[in-house]
Design a protein around this motif. Structure first.
Motif, mmCIF file in Angstrom:
data_model
loop_
_atom_site.group_PDB
_atom_site.id
_atom_site.type_symbol
_atom_site.label_atom_id
_atom_site.label_comp_id
_atom_site.label_asym_id
_atom_site.label_seq_id
_atom_site.Cartn_x
_atom_site.Cartn_y
_atom_site.Cartn_z
ATOM 1 N N TYR A 177 43.825 30.939 31.613
ATOM 2 C CA TYR A 177 42.679 30.655 32.490
ATOM 3 C C TYR A 177 42.928 31.252 33.878
ATOM 4 C CZ TYR A 177 39.218 27.576 34.838
ATOM 5 O OH TYR A 177 38.178 27.057 35.572
ATOM 6 N N ALA A 178 44.146 31.099 34.371
ATOM 7 C CA ALA A 178 44.484 31.662 35.687
ATOM 8 C C ALA A 178 44.473 33.195 35.642
ATOM 9 C CB ALA A 178 45.850 31.147 36.148
ATOM 10 N N ASP A 181 40.925 34.247 35.753
ATOM 11 C CA ASP A 181 40.451 34.101 37.126
ATOM 12 C C ASP A 181 40.792 35.359 37.927
ATOM 13 O OD1 ASP A 181 39.572 33.057 39.548
ATOM 14 O OD2 ASP A 181 41.460 32.010 39.936
ATOM 15 N N TYR A 184 38.786 38.401 36.688
ATOM 16 C CA TYR A 184 37.389 38.324 37.118
ATOM 17 C C TYR A 184 37.250 38.751 38.582
ATOM 18 C CZ TYR A 184 35.267 36.265 32.969
ATOM 19 O OH TYR A 184 34.758 36.072 31.710
ATOM 20 N N ARG A 185 38.172 38.285 39.407
ATOM 21 C CA ARG A 185 38.096 38.663 40.825
ATOM 22 C C ARG A 185 38.208 40.174 40.978
ATOM 23 N NH1 ARG A 185 39.024 33.777 44.172
ATOM 24 N NH2 ARG A 185 39.286 32.126 42.638
ATOM 25 N N ALA A 197 34.085 32.000 44.100
ATOM 26 C CA ALA A 197 34.409 31.207 42.915
ATOM 27 C C ALA A 197 34.098 29.759 43.255
ATOM 28 C CB ALA A 197 35.879 31.369 42.569
ATOM 29 N N GLU A 199 33.533 25.539 41.724
ATOM 30 C CA GLU A 199 33.669 24.554 40.653
ATOM 31 C C GLU A 199 32.321 24.425 39.964
ATOM 32 O OE1 GLU A 199 35.018 20.706 41.849
ATOM 33 O OE2 GLU A 199 36.845 21.524 42.748
ATOM 34 N N SER A 210 36.074 24.087 34.686
ATOM 35 C CA SER A 210 35.364 25.353 34.608
ATOM 36 C C SER A 210 35.001 25.830 36.000
ATOM 37 C CB SER A 210 34.142 25.243 33.703
ATOM 38 O OG SER A 210 32.980 24.941 34.416
ATOM 39 N N GLN A 211 34.900 27.141 36.103
ATOM 40 C CA GLN A 211 34.657 27.771 37.395
ATOM 41 C C GLN A 211 33.641 28.894 37.216
ATOM 42 O OE1 GLN A 211 38.125 28.547 40.174
ATOM 43 N NE2 GLN A 211 37.669 30.613 39.532
ATOM 44 N N PHE A 213 31.566 32.271 38.992
ATOM 45 C CA PHE A 213 31.653 33.302 40.022
ATOM 46 C C PHE A 213 30.233 33.639 40.440
ATOM 47 C CE2 PHE A 213 35.538 33.340 37.737
ATOM 48 C CZ PHE A 213 36.501 33.602 38.696
ATOM 49 N N ILE A 459 34.201 30.769 33.667
ATOM 50 C CA ILE A 459 35.391 30.586 32.830
ATOM 51 C C ILE A 459 35.590 29.093 32.575
ATOM 52 C CG2 ILE A 459 36.471 32.752 33.543
ATOM 53 C CD1 ILE A 459 38.236 31.246 35.470
ATOM 54 N N TYR A 489 35.408 32.578 28.285
ATOM 55 C CA TYR A 489 35.268 33.307 29.539
ATOM 56 C C TYR A 489 34.106 34.287 29.416
ATOM 57 C CZ TYR A 489 40.054 31.691 28.880
ATOM 58 O OH TYR A 489 41.147 30.912 28.573
#
Ligand code: ATP
Ligand code: MG
Length: 625
Positions: A177-178, A181, A184-185, A197, A199, A210-211, A213, A459, A489
């Motif tokens: 997941y990280a 992240d 995605y950035r 990003a 919550e 989940s987060q 963008f 994600i 994702y």
């Protein structure tokens, strides 16, 4: 590519069908045409943009070690029945297109792929030795959106990158997941987008963390609430904050108050000098489940607060998890009675004067037990109206020691009520909508500020919801079988293309970031009647192509002004004008962004452009070992 061969049709005026600037520009500049509601054709220029975005997505996904696949779009109903999502996705407000095939089997057109991928994992993953693994695809998704709008932003057919990861445990899931992240950035930055990003609510997909963008833009459909120190940002659907302090109410014991016609918080507060924070307001809603249950719901909120419908839906689903899935929650009024085909009569309900202790059965006094739902799924579901209310209250209401609330009879409220006066306590649930200006939880001296955002990626840590439902297990190191841990994702590739226009345009048209522009350079022949200009332009076009620069040649027999306007509208980063100077071997280079102009000797063009293009191109991402 020659513009004369491009079927390019640009429009001078804004098309009536488009509301927001990016949609207008994509139509005007000949990138897309609408085929039907929420269904768009990706014309050659747009397809190049989409492929550029896809290439960046691929590079970054491959860089994390994820593997590309392509999964079926036609998905059998029984997989979705096993995950418990078929009814929710096809009946009521469900967004899955579905059909019955010639064998009489029901199929859905994939809106997302958790079911299919989990079934594959159940088949293919046997042992912890195969884990972790992350599979992704870039593909058309189908969603029968309730309100398709803004062109590619909310289509009914659109391109998504979706990835699904499988793990032995939660720690491994968190690691991937990280990594996602980070990927995605990089993807959004490389596409030239400014994103935040936030919550996010996990919605119908389910799961825990989940987060999202968000591309920050006025036209965004989502409201983002963020603290000015940048430490907290959340979608309003999910955001939390500190409510203001309530004003205390005097010590008098509970008594009735005549309040004729005062059916709103404002009217009640104005007539008697109450502060809205001293009032408990009660909302009557109903929830409909796939197994036919109709559950009346009473929600208590502090008078100054607003209901967050996403939080309410989540709370109801959590309390009533065993009814085949929550289909819809709506205010229980006469319109709903009609829509859900519930036999009529509302005389028993004192709307405007409801208290948290409205008696169970008040509704069934008015409404005969309903029979069948009309709309939604083909097979009518026999429905059953629950006799007891589900009573929920937000903590801001539950914390009030004494308050004003309806007396459950017309024209009457109660002042000085306490929860002890009102029978069993409602269930505590976070239901209030956080608002701009609210104090932040992490630091009450900070306040929430609102910005609008376009969600381009999301994600999720899914946990074991799908693997448990679809029996996707693996053998752990100790030799025992357990369900897989999962993450998913998504990136809206076609939405991202339009979001890029929303963020990168000016009064004359699109200003594509170089990395996703359909072409880097457009060479414009000012006059086709000048053989010198034509010859020089053709030569430069050939040179640039040979050097690997993506170049358009505007060889149309149009006035120079028309061609310049079109070049600006379609947004190619560099324009080379071959005009009068051609006789002396001179050309003009114009940067689309900022409009900076430079006279150059034709011989210097290629090295000059190569340098500028290289300067704007990102450092390649290291690949996974
Ligand atoms: P939204 O809240 O905007 O409907 P979602 O939560 O349903 O989005 P996901 O299921 O997470 O979206 O899908 C992954 C991504 O696909 C989203 O982040 C978004 O960028 C994109 N997307 C979702 N629905 C659409 C649509 N109807 N048209 C275009 N892109 C979409
Ligand atoms: Mg959606």
């Amino acid at each position: 590519m020659r513009v004369s061969r491009l079927m390019l049709v640009t429009l001078r005026d804004d098309p009536a069908e488009a509301e927001i600037v990016s949609h207008k520009l994509l139509l005007r500049a000949g990138y897309t045409r609408r085929i039907s509601s929420g269904i768009y054709a990706y014309l050659p220029l747009l397809w190049r943009v989409l492929q550029k975005i896809s290439a960046i997505v691929r590079q970054e996904m491959n860089g994390t070690g994820a593997l590309e696949v392509l999964l079926p779009q036609l998905q059998p109903a029984d997989l979705w029945e096993r995950s418990g999502r078929w009814a929710g996705y096809t009946a009521g407000e469900g967004i899955m297109f579905h059909l019955t095939d010639r064998q009489g089997r029901e199929q859905g057109l994939g809106p997302t792929h958790e079911e299919v991928i989990t079934a594959l994992a159940a088949d293919l993953i046997r042992s912890y030795r195969q884990l972790p693994v992350n599979l992704y695809q870039i593909q058309t998704k189908f969603r029968d959106e309730i309100r398709p709008r803004f062109g590619l932003m909310r289509g009914r057919e659109f391109i998504m990158k979706d990835a699904y990861s499988f793990h032995t445990d939660e720690a491994s899931l968190r690691e991937t997941y990280a990594e996602m992240d980070g990927a995605y950035r990089r993807i959004f930055a490389r596409c030239g987008l400014r994103t935040v990003a936030v919550e996010a609510d996990s919605g119908a997909i389910g799961g825990s963390a989940s987060q999202e963008f968000m591309v920050t833009a006025e036209a965004g459909e989502d409201l983002v609430l963020a603290s000015s120190d940048g430490r907290y940002a959340a979608n309003q659907e999910r955001a939390v904050s500190l409510a203001s302090e309530a004003l205390p109410l005097g010590p008098d014991p509970c008594q009735a108050l005549a309040t004729p016609g005062q059916t709103t918080i404002e009217a009640l507060a104005a007539a008697h000098g109450f502060d809205p924070t001293q009032i408990v307001k009660v909302l009557l809603l109903a929830a409909r489940f796939a197994d036919g249950l109709v559950q009346p719901v009473l929600v208590s909120l502090r008078g100054d607060q607003q209901l967050n419908e996403v939080k309410l839906t989540n709370a109801i689903s959590a309390v009533l998890a065993d009814h085949g899935g929550l289909l819809e929650v709506a205010p229980l009024d006469s319109a709903l009675v009609q829509r859900w085909n519930l036999p009529q009569a509302f005389d028993a309900i004192p709307f405007g004067y409801l208290g948290p202790d409205l008696a169970d059965g008040t509704i069934d006094k008015g409404i005969e037990p309903p029979t069948r739902f009309k709309s939604g799924s083909k097979a009518e579901v026999p429905s059953r109206l629950e006799h007891h209310f589900l009573r929920l209250a937000d903590p801001t209401a539950l914390e009030l020691p004494r308050f004003v609330c309806g007396a459950n009879q017309l024209d009457t409220h109660r002042v000085g009520a306490t929860w002890a006066d009102l029978g069993p306590l409602p269930q505590n649930a976070d239901l209030r909508a956080a608002q701009p200006g609210d104090r932040c939880l992490h630091d009450p001296s900070q306040h929430l500020e609102a910005t609008r955002g376009i969600e381009v990626g999301h994600i999720f840590q899914l946990g074991r919801k799908y693997s448990t439902a679809l029996e996707a297990t693996f053998t752990n190191e100790a030799g025992q079988e357990e369900p897989l841990w999962m993450g998913c994702y998504g990136i809206g590739v076609s939405r991202l293309a339009q979001a890029a226009v929303e963020q990168n345009h000016d009064a004359n048209g699109i200003c594509w970031p170089l990395a996703i522009a359909p072409f880097a350079v457009i060479v414009v022949i000012a006059s086709l009647n000048e053989p010198v200009q034509v010859a020089l332009a053709e030569r430069l076009y050939g040179e640039l192509q040979t050097a690997g620069v993506e170049v358009l040649l505007d060889d149309r027999d149009e006035r120079a002004g028309v061609k310049f306007k079109d070049a600006d509208l379609i947004g190619i980063p560099f324009r080379v004008v071959v005009g009068r100077g051609a006789a002396n071997g001179q050309i003009e280079l114009v940067a689309r962004l900022g409009g900076e102009k430079l006279d150059l000797a034709a011989a210097d063009l290629l090295p000059h452009l190569m340098q500028r293009i290289a300067a704007e191109s990102p450092v390649p991402t290291p690949t996974h070992p």
